[in-house]
Scaffold this motif. Structure first.
Motif, mmCIF file in Angstrom:
data_model
loop_
_atom_site.group_PDB
_atom_site.id
_atom_site.type_symbol
_atom_site.label_atom_id
_atom_site.label_comp_id
_atom_site.label_asym_id
_atom_site.label_seq_id
_atom_site.Cartn_x
_atom_site.Cartn_y
_atom_site.Cartn_z
ATOM 1 N N THR A 345 0.563 -0.968 -0.316
ATOM 2 C CA THR A 345 -0.316 0.285 0.033
ATOM 3 C C THR A 345 0.243 1.711 0.282
ATOM 4 N N TYR A 346 0.209 1.658 -0.701
ATOM 5 C CA TYR A 346 1.539 3.140 -0.669
ATOM 6 C C TYR A 346 0.468 4.760 -0.850
ATOM 7 N N LEU A 347 0.113 5.605 0.596
ATOM 8 C CA LEU A 347 -0.288 6.183 0.955
ATOM 9 C C LEU A 347 0.089 7.805 1.378
ATOM 10 N N LYS A 360 2.806 6.581 3.549
ATOM 11 C CA LYS A 360 3.442 5.808 4.249
ATOM 12 C C LYS A 360 3.647 4.978 3.265
ATOM 13 N N THR A 361 4.347 3.935 3.167
ATOM 14 C CA THR A 361 4.804 2.507 2.334
ATOM 15 C C THR A 361 4.710 1.140 2.968
ATOM 16 N N SER A 362 3.327 0.836 2.660
ATOM 17 C CA SER A 362 3.955 -0.855 3.918
ATOM 18 C C SER A 362 3.880 -1.751 2.787
ATOM 19 N N PHE A 363 4.789 -2.846 3.341
ATOM 20 C CA PHE A 363 4.600 -4.238 2.447
ATOM 21 C C PHE A 363 4.351 -5.182 3.641
ATOM 22 N N ASN A 382 6.192 -7.808 7.914
ATOM 23 C CA ASN A 382 5.320 -6.004 7.815
ATOM 24 C C ASN A 382 6.598 -5.509 7.390
ATOM 25 N N TYR A 383 6.810 -4.740 6.537
ATOM 26 C CA TYR A 383 7.499 -3.402 6.712
ATOM 27 C C TYR A 383 7.031 -2.455 5.933
ATOM 28 N N VAL A 384 7.689 -1.154 7.355
ATOM 29 C CA VAL A 384 6.499 0.481 7.332
ATOM 30 C C VAL A 384 7.353 0.876 7.240
ATOM 31 N N GLU A 385 7.107 1.777 5.683
ATOM 32 C CA GLU A 385 8.220 3.134 6.025
ATOM 33 C C GLU A 385 7.328 4.491 5.836
ATOM 34 N N SER A 386 7.316 5.890 6.336
ATOM 35 C CA SER A 386 6.381 7.004 6.694
ATOM 36 C C SER A 386 7.204 8.057 7.566
ATOM 37 N N ASN A 447 10.615 4.439 10.235
ATOM 38 C CA ASN A 447 11.293 2.621 9.473
ATOM 39 C C ASN A 447 11.125 1.193 10.577
ATOM 40 N N ARG A 448 10.251 0.418 10.278
ATOM 41 C CA ARG A 448 9.725 -0.542 11.151
ATOM 42 C C ARG A 448 9.436 -1.585 10.600
ATOM 43 N N ILE A 449 9.725 -2.766 11.687
ATOM 44 C CA ILE A 449 9.820 -4.337 10.745
ATOM 45 C C ILE A 449 8.931 -5.048 12.037
#
Length: 984
Positions: A345-347, A360-363, A382-386, A447-449
């Motif tokens: 998702t790209y928000l 925010k980008t979430s994989f 789950n990897y998140v960059e916001s 940056n979250r894993i």
């Protein structure tokens, strides 16, 4: 070579025998209207053999020659069991809708669950459709508004990137954590709010209330709502007890989406929209008389120099039409051994204030693997960059935040830059808010894993016995960087007004780990009797480390920390280790009587005695009466009772006396802090009794859920005054208790269901009343900004959220001892939510409405705008009993006499979500794709008398008590979205 040929010949001879030794089954799964049900699960019961229906509801499957039982399941429908003994072609399976959601599975233990029809406690559940099915959601917590009873969900700020407070069944702590524990796929999910150090500029905590007021977001905002399959809210201690010492504020269990056996399912979604200010207040109109009264001769000079021209600064500051986009791609599928789900998702949301926004980008990747007949493994990643640009708002004592500077500036002062981009100084305030908005940076980047895993070993299974061993664990790791840049050219930084520029860089490293090993034994001595025993060990480690660097006296336009004349560093560590065990026994007699008894034992390094175990028991009983009666009008009648206990830790560091650094004549050292730690400090403990019943009629087309609860929270921790002879001024102690009593009522109905029409209704009503039942210290005021303006008072026999202040004996009921009057209560009288979902042919309309009755705010935005003469209603005459003074003059005239004007009713009614969608005929796309188009909105209709932008606000973020205080916040927004979803 000769042997190979013989082997090939043997295979050819045996292949027909193998084919004929299986049974072929194929058919279509449809709903009550004979519409195909795509992606339904079709599997052989008690085996790993299975598939799923395609977009047209069709399936095919091979079963062993001995036959078996087909089990067909799909969310929202009752499961179907079909015995198969020979080949079946063109089988049509008609699914019956589970209109009462009784087939829904809810949590009963760390490794067990049960049907909602058998649950002995109230559990709030939210499906993926309820969460994001109507309109796109930026954060998970914001998507929870009004969707289940028993919760107060409110926005602390309208700033992009979240900042939501969630309280379940009332106040559970005075100073400790008041937010629920979040569990995502078995992983403990950190939801901290990390301060960015903005107090260095605003000095918000420099006077009055010392609580942090940096307006940070909370970290559950990192989770992508589009990934979620289901949310369960464990509101009561009877269910939360399984999580022990961290569960006093409730538990939110989140399960993300998984793949299903069958052909790959590809889903592409795109939404585009915009958001705008929720409510405009307007600006005061001016003339020379008003200018002279408010600003004197200096004001007249400025007013005349500008020719009396005025500017719409409300639109300038809050009038940005923020573009919002959300792009989503997911793919899922698998076979009888392996299933997978992958999504990205790209928000990208712009805020209603220029230069603010949230990206925010979430994989996500979820894998489920049957390694052998007895070993299953699940992996979740789950990897998140916001990145969130949040502006500069809320309280301050320097008049530099955008909100305070805005209300400090009349509309006839020109703050716009000249042709060369030079901003003028604000002649009437310390800050030019347009310059501040355009030049500062206040960013949170993450940056979250998240990694989770689960292994299930099926040790032994027979008709009577089923033994499993489950091992699960997870890691939550993130880096949060906060960046605040205040250039030296700002009005409040240059010419000796500040520190000649400031850089505030913060870095937070969080590393959480949780591990569990569980054993489950299911014993079925007869067809109608089941005993389920489970026991396990748990470990949870927290390592949260924040470092904030503040650099001042900047060199030129440099933004490196080392390019500064002065640097100071602050570090905060939160390290703890928890260990515990859990034992539970469940009994089920023919789905008529269901009983549970269990206990959790926890110890933690955050307790005074790190090796002492604290025990949290639970017990529950559900009794389904209907099977024992001949009543035909009813389809469900269940009585239930539950009891449980859970805990809450003391604020980190409260068990010891800290050391404060000092520099004396160039020599560094440490001093003992003035607050004394308490080595014997106990965790706060919650004990809750819950009683209720569930009823259904018309085959559960109408269902009613009623719950009453009484929750006692004891050993509440406070920092209290202590005797000066001890060498300290304050100390941490267990000194208080609170009791919450409440009622929750839920009604679900399907009033209309035909081949073309369907109408679903869900109504929730809930109320909580809190009272301080123990207080070992004298009553005291806490929160907000003192009794002159309204504050909270902790007093035995009264609500912990009562709002008091100084009073006028002629108009207010003033206590002769305290000289204070009670003006309101932060807790609402009740909440009511009402959702409707109507489908007609390919059209679908969804509406969610929410009414909060009562609950009061301390509105200090009105106070500040009155002081500077800028209140939009300043010149109205509605308040003064004599009819002489304007509203602004009247409020100011009683400032210091009574706090009444600043405590205001925060009642509201709003349409939180509304959406209209149309599914295009599949034949247009040769039955290859399903295309859904829609339009939706959030907060489009709002009705309230509260004198500000939104009654949902909190200057102090997620603070347990003073969460209803407003000081010029970032205003809330309403939004519109155009949506398209394509499923292959």
């Amino acid at each position: 070579m000769q042997n190979l040929k013989r082997l090939q010949l043997l295979c050819c001879l045996l292949a027909p025998l193998w084919v004929f030794s299986q049974i072929s089954v194929s058919g279509t799964v449809v709903d009550s209207k004979s519409n195909p049900v795509p992606f339904a699960s079709v599997k052989e019961k008690n085996s790993n053999t299975g598939t799923s229906t395609d977009a047209n509801g069709k399936f095919s499957l091979m079963l062993p020659a001995k036959g078996g039982v087909l089990e067909i399941t799909y969310i929202g429908f009752k499961s179907q069991l079909i015995p198969v003994t020979s080949n079946l072609n063109d089988l049509v399976v008609k699914m019956q809708e589970d209109v009462g959601h009784l087939e829904e599975v809810v949590v009963t233990g760390l490794a067990t669950s049960t049907k909602r029809a058998n649950a002995a406690h109230a559990v709030g559940t939210i499906s993926a459709k309820q969460l994001v099915g109507t309109t796109p959601q930026a954060t998970v917590d914001a998507a929870l508004y009004g969707k289940f009873p028993g919760a107060i969900v409110s926005s602390n700020s309208g700033a992009p990137g979240g900042g939501i407070s969630v309280k379940l069944r009332g106040i559970t702590s005075l100073v400790g954590n008041s937010q629920p524990l979040f569990i995502v796929d078995g992983v403990y999910y950190d939801n901290s709010s990390i301060q960015g150090g903005l107090n260095f500029i605003s000095k918000a905590a420099g006077q009055g209330n010392t609580n942090f007021q940096d307006n940070p977001s909370n970290r559950v905002a990192d989770l992508d709502p589009e990934d979620i399959e289901r949310i369960e809210i464990l509101k009561g201690a009877s269910t939360a007890a399984i999580y022990g010492a961290r569960a006093a504020a409730g538990v939110v269990i989140i399960t993300t989406k998984k793949g299903k056996s069958g052909k790959p399912k590809i889903e592409v979604g795109q939404s585009i929209g915009w958001q705008m200010q929720l409510r405009k207040l307007g600006q005061r109109t001016w003339d020379t008389t008003k200018v002279r009264a408010a600003y004197g001769a200096n004001g007249i000079t400025v007013y005349n120099a500008n020719g009396g021209k005025t500017y719409n600064y409300e639109d300038e500051l809050y009038g940005n039409k923020g573009l919002m986009t959300n792009t989503r791609l997911s793919i899922s599928g698998g076979n009888d051994k392996t299933t997978y789900f992958a999504g990205v998702t790209y928000l990208d949301n712009e805020g209603i204030v220029k230069h603010t926004g949230y990206r925010k980008t979430s994989f996500r990747l979820n894998l489920d693997q049957n390694l052998t007949k007895f070993l299953d493994v699940s992996l979740n990643a789950n990897y998140v960059e916001s990145s969130a640009n949040r502006g500069f708002f809320n309280n301050d004592n320097t008049s530099t935040t955008l909100g305070v500077s805005f209300v400090s500036t009349p509309s006839w002062v020109n703050l716009y830059p000249d042709a060369n981009g030079n901003y003028p100084n604000n002649p009437l305030a310390p800050s030019n808010f347009i310059q501040t908005r355009d030049l500062i940076t206040n960013n949170e980047s993450v940056n979250r894993i998240l990694l989770g895993g689960r292994a299930t070993w099926k040790v032994y299974k027979s008709r009577m016995h089923d033994v499993k061993v489950i091992v699960l664990g997870g890691i939550d790791y993130y880096t949060l960087k906060t960046t605040a840049i205040f250039p030296a050219k700002l009005q409040f930084q240059k010419d000796g007004n500040g520190t000649n520029g400031a850089l505030i860089y913060g870095t937070t490293l969080n590393h959480n780990e949780n591990y569990s090993a569980l054993g489950v034994y299911e014993f079925r001595p007869g067809n109608n009797l089941t005993f389920t025993t489970q026991a396990g060990l748990n470990a949870f480690n927290v390592d949260l480390n924040t470092v904030v660097n503040t650099a001042t006296q900047l060199i030129g336009t440099q933004t490196n920390i080392d390019q500064a004349g002065a640097i100071q560093v602050e570090q905060n560590k939160n390290i703890s280790k928890d260990r515990g065990f859990f034992v539970q026994e469940e009994f089920n007699y023919n789905d008529i009587a269901i009983a549970t008894l269990g206990v959790r034992g926890d110890k933690s390094s955050r307790n005074g005695d790190a090796d002492k175990l604290y025990y949290y028991p639970k017990a529950s009983l559900a009794f389904n009466i209907l099977p024992l009666t001949s009543w035909k009008v009813m389809s469900l009648l269940k009585l239930r009772a539950a009891y449980g206990e859970s805990g809450n830790f003391a604020p980190f560091g409260a068990i010891y006396t800290s050391l404060v650094p000092i520099n004396f004549n160039g020599t560094t050292g440490s001093l003992v802090d003035v607050t004394r730690g308490a080595a014997d400090l106990k965790p706060e403990r919650q004990k809750e009794l819950e009683l209720g019943f569930d009823a259904g009629v018309l085959n559960n087309r109408v269902g009613l859920e009623f719950t009453w609860y009484k929750k006692d929270v004891d050993d509440l921790i406070l920092k209290v005054q202590t005797t000066s002879s001890s060498g300290f001024t304050t100390a941490w102690k267990n000194v208080a208790a609170i009791q919450n009593k409440g009622v929750e009522i839920g009604l679900n109905a399907v009033p209309v269901i035909t081949k073309e029409w369907r109408w679903n209704v869900q109504a929730n009503w809930w109320k909580n009343k809190a009272e301080v039942t123990r207080l070992d210290v004298p009553a005291f005021n806490v929160g907000a900004f003192g009794s002159t303006l309204g504050t909270y008072r902790i007093e035995k026999g009264k609500s912990p959220t009562q709002i008091v202040g100084i009073g006028d004996a002629s108009t207010d009921k003033v206590d002769p001892t305290t000289k204070l009057a009670v003006f309101g209560n932060g807790e609402p009288d009740f909440n009511f939510s009402f959702s409707n979902n109507v489908t007609w042919k390919n059209f679908e309309l969804s509406v969610l409405m929410h009414w909060k009755k009562g609950g009061d705010n301390v509105n200090l935005s009105t106070l500040l705008s009155d002081i500077f003469g800028t209140s939009p209603d300043y010149d109205k005459k509605t308040l003064d009993p004599t009819g002489q003074k304007t509203d602004g003059d009247y409020r100011l005239s009683i400032l210091g006499v009574t706090a009444r004007p600043w405590i205001q009713d925060a009642t509201y009614f709003r349409v939180r979500e509304i959406g209209l969608a149309y599914t295009l005929p599949t034949e247009w796309f040769k039955d290859v794709a399903k295309v859904k188009l829609g339009f939706s909105g959030r907060n489009l209709i709002n009705a309230f008398k509260y004198k500000s932008y939104d009654p949902e606000v909190s200057n102090f973020g997620i603070d347990a008590i003073s969460s209803n205080v407003e000081v010029t916040p970032f205003p809330s927004a309403k939004s519109y979205h155009f949506n398209v979803t394509v499923t292959f």
